[in-house]
Design a protein around this motif. Structure first.
Motif: not given
Length: 288
Positions: A161-184
């Motif tokens: 989750r932490a990686l996905g959050e940080a990576l999202n900030t790096e990828l957004t400028p390229f038009g790339i979306r991040t989705l962190i799925v948390e099933p239970g």
């Protein structure tokens, strides 16, 4: 929101069972194309008879160079990759002192470092397109960590989750979306791995047995349908169905147990912050 008129190309790891297998079927039902990967092609040989699917042998722990070579070749199957889903994962069960860093490293090799290697192998293609979606399969367990024996798994999923959050900030400028799925609480094989018991410490015998019984019985309470969950995931990525008209969420909790765990942990943290607010704010350098 997604482009519902576009036929997407999905690259999905860990498709031999559980969420991965259901996601392959869900994506294909929408008319999309899928590159389904598994450590063993024998376990996904039934996919080879479906026109919209190509299969690829891939172990997410085989190293970045090997994974990159396979991903680069896989992009030729359908000409591109639009969505990468980091679904491959395992769930080690061990008391922390008994399992030590040996079990932690094995756990993180699959759930975390394998995820990083797959993501980094696909990203050059997504950046070149200036579009794409990176999906990380986390877990409700990263919000409900107070279970003996769960430390290797829950810590790896919290890191995701932490990686996905940080990576999202790096990828957004390229038009790339991040989705962190948390099933239970879904009826998959997530609890199937045996306990690590090669280094038993007598002091932990009673705790270990109670924890084994608790985790062993947990699956009986699970009501979540993995097929419904993956239909929702495809809805969100494509911006249709239950996700039509909704903003991109970054986080996608799935299941009542996930909701309950998130609400409980955030309430617990806010309670601490409220009760210790004056002490928390007292720590600045004097006179600044």
């Amino acid at each position: 929101m997604g482009d519902t008129s576009k036929q997407l190309v999905w690259f999905i790891t860990g498709t031999s069972s559980g969420f991965g297998r259901e996601l392959v079927h869900s994506a294909v039902k929408r008319g999309d194309l899928v590159i389904a990967t598994s450590r063993s092609l024998d376990k996904i040989k039934d996919f080879q008879d479906i026109d919209n699917i190509r299969t690829l042998q891939l172990d997410v722990t085989e190293g970045y160079a090997s994974i990159k070579t396979k991903v680069d070749e896989a992009t030729k199957y359908f000409g591109r990759i639009d969505v990468v889903v980091n679904n491959a994962g395992v769930g080690y069960k061990a008391l922390l002192e008994e399992g030590g860093t040996t079990i932690l490293r094995e756990q993180f090799d699959v759930n975390f470092f394998g995820l990083v290697d797959v993501t980094n192998a696909v990203l050059p293609h997504l950046r070149a397109q200036r579009s794409g979606t990176v999906v990380h399969m986390g877990s409700r367990s990263s919000w409900a960590t107070e279970i003996p024996g769960s430390a290797p798994y829950v810590s790896s999923k919290a890191a995701v989750r932490a990686l996905g959050e940080a990576l999202n900030t790096e990828l957004t400028p390229f038009g790339i979306r991040t989705l962190i799925v948390e099933p239970g609480g879904f009826r998959t094989n997530s609890l199937s791995m045996p306990w690590y018991e090669d280094n038993k410490i007598t002091d932990y015998d009673q705790l270990r047995e109670r924890a084994k019984a608790l985790i062993g019985a947990a699956g009986d309470r699970f009501r979540g349908d993995p097929a419904k969950a993956m239909e929702l995931l495809v809805d969100v990525v494509r911006g249709e169905g239950r996700a039509a008209g909704r903003p991109w969420p970054l986080y996608l909790p799935m299941g009542e147990l996930a909701e309950m765990a998130i609400r409980a942990k955030t309430a617990k943290m806010l309670n601490v912050v409220d009760k210790w607010e004056s002490e928390i704010r007292y720590l600045d350098v004097d006179g600044v």
